[in-house]
Design an enzyme around this catalytic site. Structure first.
Site, short mmCIF file in Angstrom:
data_model
loop_
_atom_site.label_atom_id
_atom_site.label_comp_id
_atom_site.label_asym_id
_atom_site.label_seq_id
_atom_site.Cartn_x
_atom_site.Cartn_y
_atom_site.Cartn_z
N TRP A 103 -1.70 -10.92 -5.19
CA TRP A 103 -2.77 -9.93 -5.09
C TRP A 103 -3.75 -10.03 -6.24
CZ3 TRP A 103 -4.09 -8.23 -0.67
CH2 TRP A 103 -3.12 -8.14 0.35
N ASP A 173 -5.13 -2.05 -10.12
CA ASP A 173 -4.77 -2.00 -8.70
C ASP A 173 -3.33 -1.49 -8.63
OD1 ASP A 173 -4.04 -2.38 -6.07
OD2 ASP A 173 -4.51 -4.53 -6.02
N LYS A 197 1.21 2.36 1.44
CA LYS A 197 2.51 2.05 0.87
C LYS A 197 3.18 3.31 0.31
CE LYS A 197 0.58 -2.46 -0.28
NZ LYS A 197 1.22 -3.28 0.73
#
Length: 362
Positions: A103, A173, A197
């Site tokens: 990511w 993030d 999530k």
């Protein structure tokens, strides 16, 4: 009620059963208004109250200081990868990134399209099995910001401590670990997270933004990709993902009712320790991917002797009611995502299944 699966999906992921039941009760009619929450105008008093209540709940639970704006945006964290450099990387500056895996790599790739980008530290040489040491971090005089990925969903490595960047804005993030533990938000200039999530269903991205970052936004940025557009409109410039924000509100209420973020961390450590113990006490039958001190509370990654055995594990686990244990297609292996809403009993059941599988196949 039918038996629910042991849901270890990486995202969209498990939601609290209490939240689903409440949403079910309110699905047709929301708070006596004669309509579903999905049918009301985002300009209505009812939605404006929901929007503000959700912002207030997040501020309370995450201890967000004054001087920050909370936004509910669309396009996922992946859109933030581009919006961040578009808004904050000016000519003559460099955006710095800590490279910790898949990511982080995607965020770096987008930033390079916008302007000068540099990797401040990387764990690539160790196959992203750890978080780089940032204690001696040196950023250039013209640093626009430092970006980190707090938890790598695919690889399973998580920051234990966050770096002190001084006057350089720190951007995080936190898509896969927001609200899994208390965080000193004041260390960050910006935190963002896709909801699917730990916060709710897909469709909304939470952005927590320090207001001083909004000064001198470049003029050439399209309207919808400007943070000042959304702060001025209080996330209501265009039609928001109403139902997703509603679900985030219910999840935040559930966290509050269950003791807040500190209680989430205690529960997460207790339940994930069951699975990590099953790995560590297997005599090498299961092998953790990440170095122990950087193991994630949210995404447990592990391997076995060969891929055939891993495929057998996944197939048998599905027959026993487990979902989502196959590793990401880019890296293979096995992964159990143990987000806040995954109950202790599911982790207990997985640890038991792992022991039994080893007994039969070891």
């Amino acid at each position: 009620m039918t038996k629910r699966a042991y849901n270890f999906n990486a995202g969209p992921a498990a939601l609290p059963l209490e939240v689903l039941r409440r949403a079910q009760e309110e699905f047709v009619e929301y708070q006596g208004i004669g309509m579903s929450i999905m049918e009301i105008s985002h300009r209505s008093a009812q939605y404006e109250k929901l929007n503000e209540d959700t912002q207030s709940l997040l501020k309370e639970l995450f201890s967000i200081p004054d001087g920050y704006k909370t936004l509910f945006l669309q396009g996922g964290a992946s859109t933030q990868f581009a919006m961040i450099p578009m808004n904050f990387l000016k000519a003559g500056q460099t955006a710095y990134y800590v490279h910790t895996g898949a990511w982080a790599s995607k965020a770096i790739k987008e930033a390079k399209l916008i302007g000068e980008t540099a990797i401040a530290a990387s764990s690539e040489a160790d196959n992203f099995t750890r978080i780089p040491d940032l204690s001696g971090l040196q950023l250039g005089d013209h640093a626009a910001y430092l970006h980190i990925t707090s938890n790598e969903t695919i690889g399973g490595a998580q920051f234990v401590q966050y770096p002190d960047t001084g006057s350089v804005p720190l951007i995080g993030d936190m898509s896969s670990d927001i609200l899994c533990r208390p965080v000193d938000v004041s260390k960050f200039a910006m935190i963002y997270a896709g909801a699917q999530k730990n916060l709710g269903p897909s469709g909304v991205t939470v952005v927590i933004l320090r207001e001083d970052l909004l000064q001198d936004t470049p003029k050439g940025i399209p309207t919808m990709l400007r943070y000042d557009t959304h702060t001025k409109g209080n996330s209501l410039y265009n039609t928001p993902p109403v139902y997703s924000v509603y679900m985030v509100n219910l999840v935040l209420q559930w966290i509050k009712e269950n003791g807040g973020v500190a209680a989430m961390e205690k529960r997460n450590r207790e339940k994930t320790s069951l699975i990590y113990q099953a790995i560590d006490q297997s005599g090498g039958f299961y092998r953790g991917v990440v170095q122990p001190e950087y193991r994630s509370l949210m995404n447990i990654t592990f391997r076995m002797e060969n891929e055939e055995l891993e495929k057998k594990f996944v197939k048998e686990s599905e027959q026993h009611g487990f979902v989502g244990l196959k590793g990401h297609r880019d890296v293979g292996g096995l992964r159990a995502s143990t987000y806040n809403a995954v109950p202790f009993e599911a982790c207990e059941a997985l640890a038991s299944f792992m022991a039994d599988f080893q007994k039969r196949n070891g």
